[in-house]
Design an enzyme around this catalytic site. Sequence first.
Site, PDB file in Angstrom:
ATOM      1  N   LYS A  23     -39.907  18.179  -5.661  1.00  0.00           N
ATOM      2  CA  LYS A  23     -40.610  18.604  -6.566  1.00  0.00           C
ATOM      3  C   LYS A  23     -42.055  17.873  -6.551  1.00  0.00           C
ATOM      4  CE  LYS A  23     -40.709  16.445 -11.010  1.00  0.00           C
ATOM      5  NZ  LYS A  23     -42.127  16.252 -11.374  1.00  0.00           N
ATOM      6  N   ASN A  24     -42.148  16.837  -6.450  1.00  0.00           N
ATOM      7  CA  ASN A  24     -43.293  16.122  -6.408  1.00  0.00           C
ATOM      8  C   ASN A  24     -43.964  16.580  -5.013  1.00  0.00           C
ATOM      9  OD1 ASN A  24     -42.896  14.995  -8.826  1.00  0.00           O
ATOM     10  ND2 ASN A  24     -42.717  12.869  -8.264  1.00  0.00           N
ATOM     11  N   CYS A 117     -48.210  13.408 -22.912  1.00  0.00           N
ATOM     12  CA  CYS A 117     -47.012  13.648 -22.103  1.00  0.00           C
ATOM     13  C   CYS A 117     -45.927  12.539 -22.787  1.00  0.00           C
ATOM     14  CB  CYS A 117     -47.326  12.986 -20.822  1.00  0.00           C
ATOM     15  SG  CYS A 117     -45.627  12.900 -19.710  1.00  0.00           S
ATOM     16  N   ARG A 122     -51.190   9.924 -20.573  1.00  0.00           N
ATOM     17  CA  ARG A 122     -51.179   9.945 -19.049  1.00  0.00           C
ATOM     18  C   ARG A 122     -52.801  10.474 -18.684  1.00  0.00           C
ATOM     19  NH1 ARG A 122     -45.832  12.306 -16.635  1.00  0.00           N
ATOM     20  NH2 ARG A 122     -46.722  11.786 -14.310  1.00  0.00           N
ATOM     21  N   ILE A 124     -56.593  11.415 -17.287  1.00  0.00           N
ATOM     22  CA  ILE A 124     -56.934  12.073 -16.063  1.00  0.00           C
ATOM     23  C   ILE A 124     -58.279  11.568 -15.616  1.00  0.00           C
ATOM     24  CG2 ILE A 124     -55.485  14.028 -16.072  1.00  0.00           C
ATOM     25  CD1 ILE A 124     -58.218  15.364 -16.794  1.00  0.00           C
ATOM     26  N   ASP A 125     -58.738  10.380 -16.222  1.00  0.00           N
ATOM     27  CA  ASP A 125     -60.074   9.804 -15.867  1.00  0.00           C
ATOM     28  C   ASP A 125     -60.151   9.457 -14.386  1.00  0.00           C
ATOM     29  OD1 ASP A 125     -58.083   7.744 -16.345  1.00  0.00           O
ATOM     30  OD2 ASP A 125     -59.548   6.135 -16.318  1.00  0.00           O
ATOM     31  N   ASP A 306     -39.498   6.496 -11.191  1.00  0.00           N
ATOM     32  CA  ASP A 306     -39.127   7.620 -11.539  1.00  0.00           C
ATOM     33  C   ASP A 306     -37.287   7.353 -11.156  1.00  0.00           C
ATOM     34  OD1 ASP A 306     -41.108   9.235 -12.019  1.00  0.00           O
ATOM     35  OD2 ASP A 306     -40.984  10.501 -10.248  1.00  0.00           O
ATOM     36  N   ARG A 398     -36.623  20.688 -15.504  1.00  0.00           N
ATOM     37  CA  ARG A 398     -37.993  20.766 -14.789  1.00  0.00           C
ATOM     38  C   ARG A 398     -38.168  20.145 -13.464  1.00  0.00           C
ATOM     39  NH1 ARG A 398     -41.152  16.620 -17.275  1.00  0.00           N
ATOM     40  NH2 ARG A 398     -42.281  17.046 -15.367  1.00  0.00           N
TER      41      ARG A 398
HETATM   42  C1  UD1 Z   1     -46.674  11.337 -10.344  1.00  0.00           C
HETATM   43  C2  UD1 Z   1     -45.479  11.507 -10.082  1.00  0.00           C
HETATM   44  C3  UD1 Z   1     -44.489  11.175 -10.994  1.00  0.00           C
HETATM   45  C4  UD1 Z   1     -44.530   9.733 -10.925  1.00  0.00           C
HETATM   46  C5  UD1 Z   1     -45.721   9.027 -10.929  1.00  0.00           C
HETATM   47  C6  UD1 Z   1     -45.690   7.626 -10.548  1.00  0.00           C
HETATM   48  C7  UD1 Z   1     -45.949  14.089  -9.562  1.00  0.00           C
HETATM   49  C8  UD1 Z   1     -45.952  15.585  -9.832  1.00  0.00           C
HETATM   50  N1  UD1 Z   1     -45.582  13.154 -10.572  1.00  0.00           N
HETATM   51  O1  UD1 Z   1     -47.195  11.271 -11.353  1.00  0.00           O
HETATM   52  O2  UD1 Z   1     -43.167  11.755 -11.092  1.00  0.00           O
HETATM   53  O3  UD1 Z   1     -43.639   9.167 -12.014  1.00  0.00           O
HETATM   54  O4  UD1 Z   1     -46.530   9.838  -9.940  1.00  0.00           O
HETATM   55  O5  UD1 Z   1     -45.034   7.352  -9.271  1.00  0.00           O
HETATM   56  O6  UD1 Z   1     -45.989  13.736  -8.183  1.00  0.00           O
HETATM   57  N2  UD1 Z   1     -53.384   6.849 -14.733  1.00  0.00           N
HETATM   58  C9  UD1 Z   1     -54.778   6.800 -15.201  1.00  0.00           C
HETATM   59  N3  UD1 Z   1     -55.702   7.837 -14.950  1.00  0.00           N
HETATM   60  C10 UD1 Z   1     -55.608   8.714 -14.323  1.00  0.00           C
HETATM   61  C11 UD1 Z   1     -54.377   9.001 -13.334  1.00  0.00           C
HETATM   62  C12 UD1 Z   1     -53.680   8.037 -13.664  1.00  0.00           C
HETATM   63  O7  UD1 Z   1     -54.761   5.577 -15.839  1.00  0.00           O
HETATM   64  O8  UD1 Z   1     -56.536   9.447 -14.245  1.00  0.00           O
HETATM   65  C13 UD1 Z   1     -52.619   6.033 -14.971  1.00  0.00           C
HETATM   66  C14 UD1 Z   1     -51.300   6.808 -15.447  1.00  0.00           C
HETATM   67  O9  UD1 Z   1     -51.375   6.622 -16.759  1.00  0.00           O
HETATM   68  C15 UD1 Z   1     -50.122   5.605 -14.840  1.00  0.00           C
HETATM   69  C16 UD1 Z   1     -50.584   5.414 -13.417  1.00  0.00           C
HETATM   70  O10 UD1 Z   1     -51.961   5.577 -13.306  1.00  0.00           O
HETATM   71  O11 UD1 Z   1     -49.807   4.556 -15.737  1.00  0.00           O
HETATM   72  C17 UD1 Z   1     -49.898   6.234 -12.315  1.00  0.00           C
HETATM   73  O12 UD1 Z   1     -50.119   7.425 -12.570  1.00  0.00           O
HETATM   74  P1  UD1 Z   1     -50.010   8.421 -11.197  1.00  0.00           P
HETATM   75  O13 UD1 Z   1     -49.725   7.903 -10.080  1.00  0.00           O
HETATM   76  O14 UD1 Z   1     -51.406   9.245 -11.230  1.00  0.00           O
HETATM   77  O15 UD1 Z   1     -48.866   9.545 -11.687  1.00  0.00           O
HETATM   78  P2  UD1 Z   1     -48.527  10.872 -11.715  1.00  0.00           P
HETATM   79  O16 UD1 Z   1     -49.690  11.531 -10.383  1.00  0.00           O
HETATM   80  O17 UD1 Z   1     -49.029  11.504 -12.924  1.00  0.00           O
END
Ligand code: UD1
Length: 420
Positions: A23-24, A117, A122, A124-125, A306, A398
């Site tokens: 999936k990822n 979420c 979560r 997106i900064d 995960d 999902r």
């Molecule tokens: C991806 C995976 C998800 C997995 C996660 C961590 C996909 C589709 N999803 O999610 O299954 O659980 O990696 O291995 O691949 N963060 C920020 N700001 C940002 C982005 C992230 O603060 O702009 C924080 C998040 O809140 C979290 C951490 O960074 O605490 C890790 O998140 P991230 O690695 O970005 O996870 P995803 O890409 O959302």
Amino acid sequence: MMCELLVEGGERLYGELTIQGSKNSVLPILAATLLCADTCVIENCPKLRDVDASIAILRYLGCCTHWEDSALVVDTARMDRAVVPDALMREMRSSVIFLGAILARCKEATICYPGGCELGPRPIDLHLSALSALGAEIRETGGELKCRGGTLLGSDVYLPMPSVGATENALLCACGADGVTTIYNAAREPEIVDLQNFINAMGGNVRGAGGSIITVEGKRALHGGTYRIIADRIAGATYLCAAACCGGEVRLRGVDTRPLSTVSGALSEAGCTVKSGEDDVFLQSDGSLRSIRPVRTAPYPGFPTDAQPVLMAALLKSAGSTVFVENIFENRYRHVDELARMGAEVRVAGRVAVVTGREHLHGARVKCTDLRAGAALVIAGLQADGLTRISRIEHIDRGYESIERDLYALGAHVRRETGT
Ligand code: UD1
């Protein structure tokens, strides 16, 4: 339609499974198909709700898609929009990954802020600052993000933490920027290597994925082609955890066993025999597990967040107590309250959870709160006396093609009941 999973506990698991595509991996790769104006054939594409959500976005953008058995054919030649509307953004948080790809292709993109979420906030900064570093101008108005990328320029992108999504978004956007981009402190997950391999198979030049520094040569003319998605290591981990606590002998085929080593290491410590081959893994267990050393989730190659809920579920009847420390997401113990309905003993304090094994679990009515929490409930149900009824299983759909099909194939009593 309301569906539930019905699980009768008590069976040992025997047999072989071929693990679905990841999936990822597939979600960012579907976004990456926008980088060319051509036809891509994505083989081993898992049939998941999140894939359906990506297909809906691709179609809204003007692309054509159809299935040929387990391959998804995506023709991006006629893409004619650069907007992802609110309803499609809300379907799936990972839709934010389309931002970098649309910007690279169209030099502009408008998306709605992805909603909250179930795993806690979560933000997106990191995604946005990475895209800004490449020259995108981003304005936020009324929950809408308008991005302009008229002058995307390859540059250095420093990620303060190795976010998987931000690394992917930066990589995708960099494919449309003039010159070379270097991403520092990149996430090292195998799914990012898969994205790199896909882009390179299309004629791109991305190097270094799997390590912390990734370089991307932008503005290469990309073409379509055929690409096979890697196996889903979290689905693999789920079935290993199920077999570990139920007892039995299970072989998973088609998986790269290296990224599974943290999970298989934990299961060996708990008392299972695990043998990893080139592309298969075999697990044997008598079903009586013991507690293990603390499990701390961390970015790859650490223990995957995960897999935390499914490993926790596997240890619910183990001898002794195991400590879990969740370092990635704030709200990732939502399975605990539901597990308690089945007689599980798990105490949570902030990031720490302590599981103390109980002799018996009993079947109950429980509810999925998120994808992996749902998988944890299934694993608990497999060990419980009597019937477990699991609702809100759209969360499970999902990320698992058909968890009941796979477990049934191993001899478990799991079935889907379709209500009205
Ligand atoms: C991806 C995976 C998800 C997995 C996660 C961590 C996909 C589709 N999803 O999610 O299954 O659980 O990696 O291995 O691949 N963060 C920020 N700001 C940002 C982005 C992230 O603060 O702009 C924080 C998040 O809140 C979290 C951490 O960074 O605490 C890790 O998140 P991230 O690695 O970005 O996870 P995803 O890409 O959302």
